[in-house]
Scaffold this motif. Structure first.
Motif: not given
Length: 116
Positions: A1-22
């Motif tokens: 997996m490319s660096r961009f793919g890893v970065f994209l997965v990390a951003v989606i995961a972190l964004n999901g946490c803040s959405l879940l928190d709300k």
């Protein structure tokens, strides 16, 4: 997996946490003595400690070092919105109410004793 793919997965995961928190409901947390101005308006200089307890209830905590100073404190940490805090400090002399300060309006008749 490319660096961009890893970065994209990390951003989606972190964004999901803040959405879940709300989405998670958190209860409002009231603490202390809830007082209303109409109850505070019943206070008069010279009232005994027992009369004050009858009108307002017992203070939040007893001060072991100064039993002539009573602090009524109410705090609300709501799930949404701003925190709410009200404080009332009563001072006694010879177990009779002498002073009033805090976030409430001083009663108009505070300086007039009950027996008049």
């Amino acid at each position: 997996m490319s660096r961009f793919g890893v970065f994209l997965v990390a951003v989606i995961a972190l964004n999901g946490c803040s959405l879940l928190d709300k989405m998670v409901y958190r209860i409002d947390i009231p603490q202390g003595n809830y007082l209303e101005q109409e109850d505070v308006d019943k206070l008069r200089i010279g009232m005994t400690a027992e009369q004050v307890v009858f009108v307002l209830g017992n203070p939040v905590a007893e001060n072991s070092f100064d039993s002539d100073r009573w602090v009524y404190l109410y705090e609300m940490d709501p799930n949404s919105g701003e925190d709410y805090r009200k404080e009332l400090v009563l001072t006694f002399n010879n177990k009779q109410l002498q002073g009033f300060e805090g976030d409430f309006d001083k009663p108009e008749d505070f300086d007039q004793p009950l027996d008049q």
